[in-house]
Scaffold this motif. Structure first.
Motif, PDB file in Angstrom:
ATOM      1  N   PRO A   1       0.838  -1.195   0.000  1.00 21.46           N
ATOM      2  CA  PRO A   1       0.000   0.000   0.000  1.00 21.46           C
ATOM      3  C   PRO A   1       0.875   1.247   0.000  1.00 21.46           C
ATOM      4  CG  PRO A   1       0.049  -0.974   2.181  1.00 21.46           C
ATOM      5  CD  PRO A   1       0.769  -1.912   1.265  1.00 21.46           C
ATOM      6  N   PRO A   2       0.326   2.362  -0.478  1.00 20.56           N
ATOM      7  CA  PRO A   2       1.119   3.590  -0.458  1.00 20.56           C
ATOM      8  C   PRO A   2       1.412   4.013   0.972  1.00 20.56           C
ATOM      9  CG  PRO A   2      -1.162   4.051  -1.078  1.00 20.56           C
ATOM     10  CD  PRO A   2      -1.017   2.570  -0.991  1.00 20.56           C
ATOM     11  N   PRO A   3       2.501   4.733   1.176  1.00 22.61           N
ATOM     12  CA  PRO A   3       2.828   5.163   2.537  1.00 22.61           C
ATOM     13  C   PRO A   3       1.789   6.160   3.045  1.00 22.61           C
ATOM     14  CG  PRO A   3       4.290   6.200   0.962  1.00 22.61           C
ATOM     15  CD  PRO A   3       3.450   5.216   0.205  1.00 22.61           C
ATOM     16  N   THR A   4       1.593   6.128   4.338  1.00 26.24           N
ATOM     17  CA  THR A   4       0.672   7.095   4.933  1.00 26.24           C
ATOM     18  C   THR A   4       1.470   8.313   5.372  1.00 26.24           C
ATOM     19  OG1 THR A   4       0.903   6.030   7.069  1.00 26.24           O
ATOM     20  CG2 THR A   4      -0.960   5.354   5.727  1.00 26.24           C
ATOM     21  N   ILE A   5       0.909   9.459   5.140  1.00 24.12           N
ATOM     22  CA  ILE A   5       1.562  10.703   5.526  1.00 24.12           C
ATOM     23  C   ILE A   5       0.999  11.120   6.874  1.00 24.12           C
ATOM     24  CG2 ILE A   5       1.906  13.119   4.908  1.00 24.12           C
ATOM     25  CD1 ILE A   5       1.533  12.205   1.979  1.00 24.12           C
ATOM     26  N   PRO A   6       1.866  11.275   7.860  1.00 25.28           N
ATOM     27  CA  PRO A   6       1.361  11.645   9.182  1.00 25.28           C
ATOM     28  C   PRO A   6       0.767  13.049   9.149  1.00 25.28           C
ATOM     29  CG  PRO A   6       3.742  11.716   9.160  1.00 25.28           C
ATOM     30  CD  PRO A   6       3.312  11.170   7.834  1.00 25.28           C
ATOM     31  N   PRO A   7      -0.235  13.293   9.977  1.00 23.39           N
ATOM     32  CA  PRO A   7      -0.801  14.646  10.018  1.00 23.39           C
ATOM     33  C   PRO A   7       0.216  15.611  10.606  1.00 23.39           C
ATOM     34  CG  PRO A   7      -1.702  13.298  11.780  1.00 23.39           C
ATOM     35  CD  PRO A   7      -0.853  12.389  10.930  1.00 23.39           C
ATOM     36  N   PRO A   8       0.089  16.894  10.271  1.00 26.77           N
ATOM     37  CA  PRO A   8       1.028  17.851  10.843  1.00 26.77           C
ATOM     38  C   PRO A   8       0.913  17.889  12.352  1.00 26.77           C
ATOM     39  CG  PRO A   8      -0.700  18.963   9.592  1.00 26.77           C
ATOM     40  CD  PRO A   8      -0.905  17.499   9.437  1.00 26.77           C
ATOM     41  N   SER A   9       2.048  18.073  12.995  1.00 27.59           N
ATOM     42  CA  SER A   9       2.023  18.129  14.446  1.00 27.59           C
ATOM     43  C   SER A   9       1.445  19.470  14.879  1.00 27.59           C
ATOM     44  CB  SER A   9       3.422  17.943  15.011  1.00 27.59           C
ATOM     45  OG  SER A   9       4.272  18.933  14.496  1.00 27.59           O
ATOM     46  N   PRO A  10       0.739  19.475  15.998  1.00 31.21           N
ATOM     47  CA  PRO A  10       0.170  20.739  16.469  1.00 31.21           C
ATOM     48  C   PRO A  10       1.270  21.737  16.809  1.00 31.21           C
ATOM     49  CG  PRO A  10      -0.218  18.971  18.049  1.00 31.21           C
ATOM     50  CD  PRO A  10       0.465  18.369  16.864  1.00 31.21           C
ATOM     51  N   THR A  11       0.998  22.982  16.524  1.00 27.19           N
ATOM     52  CA  THR A  11       1.958  24.035  16.820  1.00 27.19           C
ATOM     53  C   THR A  11       1.590  24.681  18.140  1.00 27.19           C
ATOM     54  OG1 THR A  11       2.170  24.448  14.469  1.00 27.19           O
ATOM     55  CG2 THR A  11       2.992  26.147  15.931  1.00 27.19           C
ATOM     56  N   SER A  12       2.536  24.712  19.007  1.00 31.68           N
ATOM     57  CA  SER A  12       2.277  25.347  20.291  1.00 31.68           C
ATOM     58  C   SER A  12       2.754  26.786  20.246  1.00 31.68           C
ATOM     59  CB  SER A  12       3.005  24.595  21.409  1.00 31.68           C
ATOM     60  OG  SER A  12       4.390  24.782  21.277  1.00 31.68           O
ATOM     61  N   SER A  13       2.343  27.565  21.200  1.00 35.03           N
ATOM     62  CA  SER A  13       2.764  28.964  21.241  1.00 35.03           C
ATOM     63  C   SER A  13       4.246  29.082  21.574  1.00 35.03           C
ATOM     64  CB  SER A  13       1.929  29.729  22.264  1.00 35.03           C
ATOM     65  OG  SER A  13       2.102  29.146  23.538  1.00 35.03           O
ATOM     66  N   ASN A  14       4.851  28.011  22.071  1.00 36.94           N
ATOM     67  CA  ASN A  14       6.272  28.020  22.397  1.00 36.94           C
ATOM     68  C   ASN A  14       7.114  27.440  21.270  1.00 36.94           C
ATOM     69  OD1 ASN A  14       5.677  29.073  24.926  1.00 36.94           O
ATOM     70  ND2 ASN A  14       5.414  27.032  25.815  1.00 36.94           N
ATOM     71  N   SER A  15       6.543  27.341  20.092  1.00 39.35           N
ATOM     72  CA  SER A  15       7.242  26.737  18.966  1.00 39.35           C
ATOM     73  C   SER A  15       8.486  27.546  18.611  1.00 39.35           C
ATOM     74  CB  SER A  15       6.310  26.680  17.747  1.00 39.35           C
ATOM     75  OG  SER A  15       7.027  26.229  16.627  1.00 39.35           O
ATOM     76  N   SER A  16       9.557  26.839  18.241  1.00 39.52           N
ATOM     77  CA  SER A  16      10.791  27.522  17.849  1.00 39.52           C
ATOM     78  C   SER A  16      10.813  27.809  16.349  1.00 39.52           C
ATOM     79  CB  SER A  16      12.001  26.670  18.245  1.00 39.52           C
ATOM     80  OG  SER A  16      11.949  25.443  17.539  1.00 39.52           O
ATOM     81  N   THR A  17       9.769  27.408  15.612  1.00 36.25           N
ATOM     82  CA  THR A  17       9.710  27.676  14.188  1.00 36.25           C
ATOM     83  C   THR A  17       9.343  29.134  13.968  1.00 36.25           C
ATOM     84  OG1 THR A  17       8.954  25.414  13.808  1.00 36.25           O
ATOM     85  CG2 THR A  17       8.642  26.995  12.012  1.00 36.25           C
ATOM     86  N   PRO A  18      10.208  29.885  13.274  1.00 40.14           N
ATOM     87  CA  PRO A  18       9.897  31.301  13.059  1.00 40.14           C
ATOM     88  C   PRO A  18       8.784  31.475  12.031  1.00 40.14           C
ATOM     89  CG  PRO A  18      11.903  30.713  11.920  1.00 40.14           C
ATOM     90  CD  PRO A  18      11.471  29.496  12.706  1.00 40.14           C
ATOM     91  N   SER A  19       8.033  32.525  12.182  1.00 38.41           N
ATOM     92  CA  SER A  19       7.016  32.826  11.182  1.00 38.41           C
ATOM     93  C   SER A  19       7.702  33.484   9.994  1.00 38.41           C
ATOM     94  CB  SER A  19       5.945  33.734  11.771  1.00 38.41           C
ATOM     95  OG  SER A  19       6.530  34.961  12.145  1.00 38.41           O
ATOM     96  N   PHE A  20       7.041  33.449   8.861  1.00 41.91           N
ATOM     97  CA  PHE A  20       7.630  34.016   7.655  1.00 41.91           C
ATOM     98  C   PHE A  20       6.646  34.971   7.019  1.00 41.91           C
ATOM     99  CE2 PHE A  20       8.795  34.061   3.177  1.00 41.91           C
ATOM    100  CZ  PHE A  20      10.127  34.396   3.289  1.00 41.91           C
ATOM    101  N   ASP A  21       7.107  36.152   6.728  1.00 46.04           N
ATOM    102  CA  ASP A  21       6.292  37.182   6.118  1.00 46.04           C
ATOM    103  C   ASP A  21       6.837  37.433   4.712  1.00 46.04           C
ATOM    104  OD1 ASP A  21       4.876  39.413   5.383  1.00 46.04           O
ATOM    105  OD2 ASP A  21       5.471  40.617   7.109  1.00 46.04           O
ATOM    106  N   LEU A  22       5.982  37.303   3.694  1.00 47.18           N
ATOM    107  CA  LEU A  22       6.432  37.489   2.316  1.00 47.18           C
ATOM    108  C   LEU A  22       6.979  38.884   2.065  1.00 47.18           C
ATOM    109  CD1 LEU A  22       3.688  35.602   0.284  1.00 47.18           C
ATOM    110  CD2 LEU A  22       6.003  34.845   0.815  1.00 47.18           C
ATOM    111  N   ARG A  23       6.614  39.843   2.906  1.00 41.74           N
ATOM    112  CA  ARG A  23       7.149  41.201   2.745  1.00 41.74           C
ATOM    113  C   ARG A  23       8.622  41.286   3.124  1.00 41.74           C
ATOM    114  NH1 ARG A  23       2.389  43.745   6.097  1.00 41.74           N
ATOM    115  NH2 ARG A  23       3.010  41.887   7.206  1.00 41.74           N
ATOM    116  N   SER A  24       9.147  40.240   3.774  1.00 43.41           N
ATOM    117  CA  SER A  24      10.564  40.254   4.149  1.00 43.41           C
ATOM    118  C   SER A  24      11.451  39.719   3.019  1.00 43.41           C
ATOM    119  CB  SER A  24      10.796  39.431   5.414  1.00 43.41           C
ATOM    120  OG  SER A  24      10.558  38.066   5.171  1.00 43.41           O
ATOM    121  N   MET A  25      10.834  39.302   1.908  1.00 40.68           N
ATOM    122  CA  MET A  25      11.574  38.727   0.796  1.00 40.68           C
ATOM    123  C   MET A  25      11.457  39.624  -0.433  1.00 40.68           C
ATOM    124  SD  MET A  25      11.030  35.098  -1.132  1.00 40.68           S
ATOM    125  CE  MET A  25      11.905  34.111   0.049  1.00 40.68           C
TER     126      MET A  25
END
Length: 122
Positions: A11-35
């Motif tokens: 069978p095809p591989p299953t793609i896990p759902p995205p993990s929930p993002t917490s307010s303490n996430s270290s992933t920076p937000s990205f604004d298209l105006r910065s590019m």
């Protein structure tokens, strides 16, 4: 028999759902105006490709610069690099350096600069 040793393919591989993002996430937000996005193109590509590029993705970037080897710039397209600017620039690397300088001049506060040519697929 299938190469997996079964009568049918796996069978095809299953793609896990995205993990929930917490307010303490270290992933920076990205604004298209910065590019700042810069595209190098030929006169022909301005007529044939630019409408499609704008409709597909370029319209999303407010900081965009379209440079073409043209003697007839428009409100959307600036002349770049040909002899009509009094420059003897023929090599792609020199054109890229010129485009980068123009982008920095136009968008000095951009955090990111993206460059492409209409004959570059990505």
């Amino acid at each position: 028999r299938c190469e997996f040793g079964r009568d049918s393919p796996p069978p095809p591989p299953t793609i896990p759902p995205p993990s929930p993002t917490s307010s303490n996430s270290s992933t920076p937000s990205f604004d298209l105006r910065s590019m700042a996005v810069t595209i190098l193109m030929s006169d022909k590509d301005v007529e044939t490709s630019l409408p499609s590029v704008l409709a597909a993705w370029l319209h999303r970037f407010p900081n965009r610069l379209i440079l073409a080897d043209t003697a007839n710039p428009t409100k959307d397209v600036e002349a770049c690099c040909p002899s009509n600017l009094g420059l003897d620039i023929g090599l792609a690397q020199q054109k890229l350096e010129h485009a980068f300088a123009k982008a920095q001049e136009r968008f000095p506060s951009a955090r990111w600069y993206m460059f492409t040519e209409t004959d570059t697929w990505w």
